[in-house]
Every structure is written in C-alpha cells, then in structure tokens.
Scaffold this motif. Structure first.
Motif, PDB file in Angstrom:
ATOM      1  N   ILE A   1       0.347  -5.438 -11.389  1.00 50.01           N
ATOM      2  CA  ILE A   1       0.989  -4.120 -11.324  1.00 50.01           C
ATOM      3  C   ILE A   1       0.217  -3.210 -10.366  1.00 50.01           C
ATOM      4  CG2 ILE A   1       1.492  -2.032 -12.683  1.00 50.01           C
ATOM      5  CD1 ILE A   1       3.519  -4.287 -13.068  1.00 50.01           C
ATOM      6  N   ASP A   2      -1.111  -3.315 -10.355  1.00 51.81           N
ATOM      7  CA  ASP A   2      -1.888  -2.496  -9.409  1.00 51.81           C
ATOM      8  C   ASP A   2      -1.491  -2.816  -7.971  1.00 51.81           C
ATOM      9  OD1 ASP A   2      -3.211  -1.157 -11.350  1.00 51.81           O
ATOM     10  OD2 ASP A   2      -5.061  -2.336 -11.244  1.00 51.81           O
ATOM     11  N   GLU A   3      -1.324  -4.115  -7.688  1.00 51.97           N
ATOM     12  CA  GLU A   3      -0.926  -4.497  -6.321  1.00 51.97           C
ATOM     13  C   GLU A   3       0.484  -4.001  -6.003  1.00 51.97           C
ATOM     14  OE1 GLU A   3      -3.603  -8.489  -5.426  1.00 51.97           O
ATOM     15  OE2 GLU A   3      -1.419  -8.661  -5.473  1.00 51.97           O
ATOM     16  N   LEU A   4       1.361  -4.072  -6.996  1.00 50.60           N
ATOM     17  CA  LEU A   4       2.732  -3.590  -6.775  1.00 50.60           C
ATOM     18  C   LEU A   4       2.708  -2.096  -6.425  1.00 50.60           C
ATOM     19  CD1 LEU A   4       5.838  -3.949  -6.929  1.00 50.60           C
ATOM     20  CD2 LEU A   4       5.679  -3.596  -9.402  1.00 50.60           C
ATOM     21  N   ILE A   5       1.934  -1.335  -7.194  1.00 52.43           N
ATOM     22  CA  ILE A   5       1.833   0.114  -6.948  1.00 52.43           C
ATOM     23  C   ILE A   5       1.264   0.362  -5.547  1.00 52.43           C
ATOM     24  CG2 ILE A   5       0.617   2.233  -7.652  1.00 52.43           C
ATOM     25  CD1 ILE A   5       0.735   1.081 -10.558  1.00 52.43           C
ATOM     26  N   ASP A   6       0.187  -0.350  -5.210  1.00 50.39           N
ATOM     27  CA  ASP A   6      -0.437  -0.158  -3.888  1.00 50.39           C
ATOM     28  C   ASP A   6       0.533  -0.513  -2.762  1.00 50.39           C
ATOM     29  OD1 ASP A   6      -2.704   0.603  -5.148  1.00 50.39           O
ATOM     30  OD2 ASP A   6      -3.919  -1.138  -4.585  1.00 50.39           O
ATOM     31  N   ALA A   7       1.257  -1.620  -2.937  1.00 55.45           N
ATOM     32  CA  ALA A   7       2.160  -2.069  -1.868  1.00 55.45           C
ATOM     33  C   ALA A   7       3.262  -1.038  -1.628  1.00 55.45           C
ATOM     34  CB  ALA A   7       2.765  -3.426  -2.237  1.00 55.45           C
ATOM     35  N   VAL A   8       3.854  -0.554  -2.717  1.00 52.47           N
ATOM     36  CA  VAL A   8       4.944   0.425  -2.573  1.00 52.47           C
ATOM     37  C   VAL A   8       4.397   1.728  -1.983  1.00 52.47           C
ATOM     38  CG1 VAL A   8       6.583   1.847  -3.878  1.00 52.47           C
ATOM     39  CG2 VAL A   8       6.355  -0.590  -4.397  1.00 52.47           C
ATOM     40  N   THR A   9       3.227   2.146  -2.461  1.00 56.31           N
ATOM     41  CA  THR A   9       2.643   3.398  -1.970  1.00 56.31           C
ATOM     42  C   THR A   9       2.295   3.287  -0.487  1.00 56.31           C
ATOM     43  OG1 THR A   9       1.764   3.742  -4.181  1.00 56.31           O
ATOM     44  CG2 THR A   9       0.845   5.122  -2.455  1.00 56.31           C
ATOM     45  N   CYS A  10       1.683   2.147  -0.098  1.00 55.83           N
ATOM     46  CA  CYS A  10       1.343   1.950   1.327  1.00 55.83           C
ATOM     47  C   CYS A  10       2.607   1.942   2.181  1.00 55.83           C
ATOM     48  CB  CYS A  10       0.626   0.615   1.540  1.00 55.83           C
ATOM     49  SG  CYS A  10      -1.060   0.573   0.968  1.00 55.83           S
ATOM     50  N   ALA A  11       3.649   1.265   1.696  1.00 61.48           N
ATOM     51  CA  ALA A  11       4.898   1.199   2.473  1.00 61.48           C
ATOM     52  C   ALA A  11       5.444   2.612   2.662  1.00 61.48           C
ATOM     53  CB  ALA A  11       5.914   0.308   1.766  1.00 61.48           C
ATOM     54  N   ARG A  12       5.402   3.393   1.600  1.00 63.33           N
ATOM     55  CA  ARG A  12       5.907   4.772   1.707  1.00 63.33           C
ATOM     56  C   ARG A  12       5.060   5.578   2.687  1.00 63.33           C
ATOM     57  NH1 ARG A  12       7.152   5.437  -4.720  1.00 63.33           N
ATOM     58  NH2 ARG A  12       9.370   4.943  -4.596  1.00 63.33           N
ATOM     59  N   GLU A  13       3.734   5.445   2.567  1.00 63.86           N
ATOM     60  CA  GLU A  13       2.851   6.246   3.429  1.00 63.86           C
ATOM     61  C   GLU A  13       3.032   5.904   4.901  1.00 63.86           C
ATOM     62  OE1 GLU A  13      -1.007   5.619   1.746  1.00 63.86           O
ATOM     63  OE2 GLU A  13      -0.672   7.112   0.165  1.00 63.86           O
ATOM     64  N   SER A  14       3.361   4.630   5.177  1.00 65.06           N
ATOM     65  CA  SER A  14       3.531   4.236   6.585  1.00 65.06           C
ATOM     66  C   SER A  14       5.004   4.274   7.002  1.00 65.06           C
ATOM     67  CB  SER A  14       2.955   2.834   6.811  1.00 65.06           C
ATOM     68  OG  SER A  14       3.567   1.908   5.937  1.00 65.06           O
ATOM     69  N   SER A  15       5.850   4.859   6.135  1.00 61.14           N
ATOM     70  CA  SER A  15       7.300   4.960   6.408  1.00 61.14           C
ATOM     71  C   SER A  15       7.911   3.604   6.744  1.00 61.14           C
ATOM     72  CB  SER A  15       7.581   5.942   7.549  1.00 61.14           C
ATOM     73  OG  SER A  15       7.054   7.191   7.247  1.00 61.14           O
ATOM     74  N   THR A  16       7.404   2.566   6.103  1.00 59.94           N
ATOM     75  CA  THR A  16       7.978   1.228   6.295  1.00 59.94           C
ATOM     76  C   THR A  16       9.060   1.019   5.233  1.00 59.94           C
ATOM     77  OG1 THR A  16       5.806   0.444   6.994  1.00 59.94           O
ATOM     78  CG2 THR A  16       7.434  -1.242   6.430  1.00 59.94           C
ATOM     79  N   PRO A  17      10.287   0.712   5.633  1.00 55.74           N
ATOM     80  CA  PRO A  17      11.309   0.426   4.615  1.00 55.74           C
ATOM     81  C   PRO A  17      10.837  -0.737   3.738  1.00 55.74           C
ATOM     82  CG  PRO A  17      12.266   0.491   6.823  1.00 55.74           C
ATOM     83  CD  PRO A  17      10.779   0.522   6.997  1.00 55.74           C
ATOM     84  N   PHE A  18      11.108  -0.658   2.444  1.00 54.88           N
ATOM     85  CA  PHE A  18      10.662  -1.747   1.563  1.00 54.88           C
ATOM     86  C   PHE A  18      11.731  -2.068   0.535  1.00 54.88           C
ATOM     87  CE2 PHE A  18       9.581   2.059  -0.735  1.00 54.88           C
ATOM     88  CZ  PHE A  18       9.839   1.746  -2.054  1.00 54.88           C
ATOM     89  N   THR A  19      11.676  -3.299   0.057  1.00 54.11           N
ATOM     90  CA  THR A  19      12.517  -3.727  -1.062  1.00 54.11           C
ATOM     91  C   THR A  19      11.644  -4.540  -1.994  1.00 54.11           C
ATOM     92  OG1 THR A  19      14.572  -3.832   0.190  1.00 54.11           O
ATOM     93  CG2 THR A  19      14.449  -5.232  -1.718  1.00 54.11           C
ATOM     94  N   VAL A  20      11.698  -4.212  -3.286  1.00 59.18           N
ATOM     95  CA  VAL A  20      10.975  -5.016  -4.279  1.00 59.18           C
ATOM     96  C   VAL A  20      11.961  -6.017  -4.857  1.00 59.18           C
ATOM     97  CG1 VAL A  20       9.782  -4.962  -6.512  1.00 59.18           C
ATOM     98  CG2 VAL A  20       9.401  -3.125  -4.842  1.00 59.18           C
ATOM     99  N   ILE A  21      11.583  -7.289  -4.857  1.00 63.39           N
ATOM    100  CA  ILE A  21      12.433  -8.287  -5.510  1.00 63.39           C
ATOM    101  C   ILE A  21      11.623  -9.029  -6.573  1.00 63.39           C
ATOM    102  CG2 ILE A  21      13.914  -8.610  -3.489  1.00 63.39           C
ATOM    103  CD1 ILE A  21      12.525 -11.361  -3.084  1.00 63.39           C
TER     104      ILE A  21
END
Ligand SMILES: Cc1cc2nc3c(=O)[nH]c(=O)nc-3n(C[C@H](O)[C@H](O)[C@H](O)COP(=O)(O)OP(=O)(O)OC[C@H]3O[C@@H](n4cnc5c(N)ncnc54)[C@H](O)[C@@H]3O)c2cc1C
Length: 312
Positions: A45-65
């Motif tokens: 869960i920590d990695e999931l939070i970090d990944a989503v937060t990093c994607a948002r901070e770098s304005s990278t579109p993301f999808t969690v599957i």
C-alpha cells in the motif's frame, strides 16, 4: 517535456522497476491492448500511495489496475503509467468476524482464506479471480437471475459486506469512510463515477460465523463458474433492471457473433473470449455489434460494464 522527463519522480522513487513500453495484452486476462508508456508493479500500500502521488506530482496520466479483467486497453496503447496493484499484504483479523484487506488482494483467495476461519458471506467471490480493488470499484455482485446456475436464491454484492473503506483521495490524502461514502449501486460506485480519481487502499469487511460444511459447499458451487484457463473478460454489459444481459444476448442470437479473434464465451455469453492474436478493436467492434443486435431484436439498450482505456 517528453514522457520520460514527466515521469522523473517515478523513476527517482522506483528506479528500473518503472518499465518503459510495456505491452498491455500481457497484463489483462483478455489478452488485448497496445503499449503503455510506463508500467509499474507495486507490492504494498505504501508503494501504491507513492506511485499515485509521484504520477500526480509529475502530471503523468495514470491508471491503477488489479487483475485487469474489466479493462480493455486500446491497440494504440496508453499515454501514461499503468500501476498494477499487488498490495495483497496480510489479512488482519480485528476480531472474530471483521477483516481488513489490501486492495490488490485476490478476491477469490479472500473467499477461501476467510473460509478457513469459518467466516462466511463472501463465497460468491470464488467464481472470480480479480482484485478487491476492481471488485469494490464495480460493486461485484451475483444476483437472483444468475444464481439459478448455482442454486442460491439470495443476491450478494461485495460492498454489502463493507464496514469501512480507506482511500487515497484526489489531494493524495488517506481518508477512511463509512460504506455509505461508496454510493454503491448496481455494478458501480463512487470510485467508478469519479473517473478513477480516488484510489482504494484497504477495505474492512464484516463477515459472519458459519458452518464450515455450508461455506465449503457454496465455495465449490461458485468455483464451477471460474474459468482460469481462458482468455476472458469480465462482464461486458450491466444487467438491465428488467432482464439479464445473458438472456437478451442469447434471445437475439448475438451470442453467435464474432469479430476477428474475439467472440462471446460459450459458457457465459456476457463475457468476451479471445483466441490467438486478437485486437482490442475487434473486441470493441464485437461489443458494438452485440449491443446493436440486442437492441434491434429485443429493444433493450445494453450499458457497458467494461472500461475502455487509452486512445481509441
Ligand atoms: C471470470 C469473471 C467472472 C466475473 N463474474 C462477475 C459476476 O458474477 N458479477 C459481477 O458483478 N462481476 C463479475 N465479474 C466482473 C468483476 O466484478 C470485475 O471484473 C472485477 O471486479 C474487476 O477486478 P480486476 O482486479 O480484474 O479489476 P481491473 O480490471 O484491474 O480494474 C477494474 C477497474 O477498477 C479500477 N481499479 C482497480 N483497482 C483499483 C483501486 N485500488 N482503486 C480504484 N480503482 C481501482 C481500474 O482502474 C479499472 O477501471 C467477473 C469477472 C471475471 C473475469
């Protein structure tokens, strides 16, 4: 700024685990889909939070599957990062009948796992191999009209067993809500209507003590609906209020339609099955043809249950 620079913070955090140009057909049971710019498998869960937060901070579109069974990725790929959630962690028993489960956990494994503690309620998840995140997102349910195949009469929806839900909100804050926050309805929730802005982290389930023989009997009946060896999608259409998608597909003759290497599953016609080298475009064209045929013959307009992801 190119896409590699945009994902800078993701690479800083996850290094070479951020893979470039990942073929999405290898990450969905249906086996279709082009190339995602980036792909990351998260294990906690920590990695999931970090990944989503990093994607948002770098304005990278993301999808969690999770299992990817409800996702149809375009043949033209995904211009961002796909985060595959394997945060299945451990299941913590709060007391004898409540458990907290991480969103990347396998729903089927959960049904079997709680059974070993004589806890029942989630046996209907035994027919299904996706993640808790995907199941909660679409309020996975088995209703009276399909239950005739398993002999049960009561309908069940995963979110009926929700006690608390913990999410990462749009502002990347961790928030815990009561089940009403989910606004669960037929095959949808707030997670779905908010266009994947909110990410499910954990779910607390309220289960019920039950006789082991009864749990095992139900698990084996629902397991008969599990097709692990096929390249198969989740439900293609949401059941209309007055009938079932399965029924009108068969009534209209649409179950015999085929486009390229995509066809409807013989055992379960409200799912797409692919053989060989199928294309996402074939899958979508088949779905459109089935919808049109059902409308023409049965005057019922079927609504999408699958999510189309990427550039179409
Ligand atoms: C064999 C089979 C049988 C099925 N039978 C039924 C049935 O009887 N009844 C029924 O209702 N459904 C059924 N389904 C559909 C099922 O409910 C969904 O396909 C499933 O819940 C999706 O899980 P997944 O992990 O594969 O989700 P994915 O396809 O990975 O994701 C589905 C959606 O959820 C989003 N998502 C995933 N994880 C998260 C998260 N952590 N936070 C926020 N969003 C997230 C994704 O972005 C995506 O939009 C069946 C599917 C299969 C393959």
């Amino acid at each position: 700024m190119n896409s590699l620079q945009r994902s800078g913070t993701l690479v800083d955090r996850f290094g070479s685990r951020v893979r470039e140009h990942e073929v999405m057909r290898d990450h969905t049971p249906l086996g279709v889909g082009g190339v995602a710019d980036f792909f990351l498998r998260v294990e906690s869960i920590d990695e999931l939070i970090d990944a989503v937060t990093c994607a948002r901070e770098s304005s990278t579109p993301f999808t969690v599957i999770g299992g990817g069974s409800q996702c149809v990725f375009s043949d033209f790929g995904y211009p961002g990062i796909v985060i595959e959630n394997h945060a299945s962690g451990h299941v913590c028993a709060i007391n004898k009948s409540q458990i907290i489960v991480e969103s990347g956990a396998s729903a089927r494994s959960l049904a079997f796992g709680v059974a070993s503690h004589d806890l029942g309620g989630l046996e209907f998840l035994a027919s299904y191999s996706g993640s808790i995140g995907g199941a909660v997102y679409s309020n996975y349910m088995v209703d009276n009209r399909t239950l005739h195949t398993t002999g049960f009469v009561r309908s069940s929806a995963i979110n009926d067993y929700c006690k608390k839900v913990t999410v990462l909100n749009k502002q990347s804050e961790i928030v815990t809500y009561n089940p009403s926050w989910l606004r669960s309805a037929r095959h949808t929730t707030r997670l779905r209507t908010q266009s994947r802005e909110t990410i499910l982290l954990t779910m607390t389930f309220q289960l019920f003590s039950s006789k082991k023989e009864e749990i095992v009997r139900k698990l084996s009946l629902y397991s008969a609906q599990h097709f692990p060896d096929k390249k198969i999608s989740a439900m293609v259409f949401i059941d209309p209020l007055t009938t079932s998608a399965h029924k009108v597909i068969v009534q209209s003759g649409a179950h015999k339609l085929r486009v390229g290497n995509a066809r409807l599953c013989k055992e379960s016609p409200n799912r797409i099955q692919t053989v060989g080298d199928a294309q996402a475009a074939d899958v979508r064209a088949l779905i459109d043809s089935v919808r049109q045929r059902v409308f023409d013959k049965c005057n019922v307009m079927l609504e999408d249950a699958l999510d189309y992801i990427g550039e179409w």
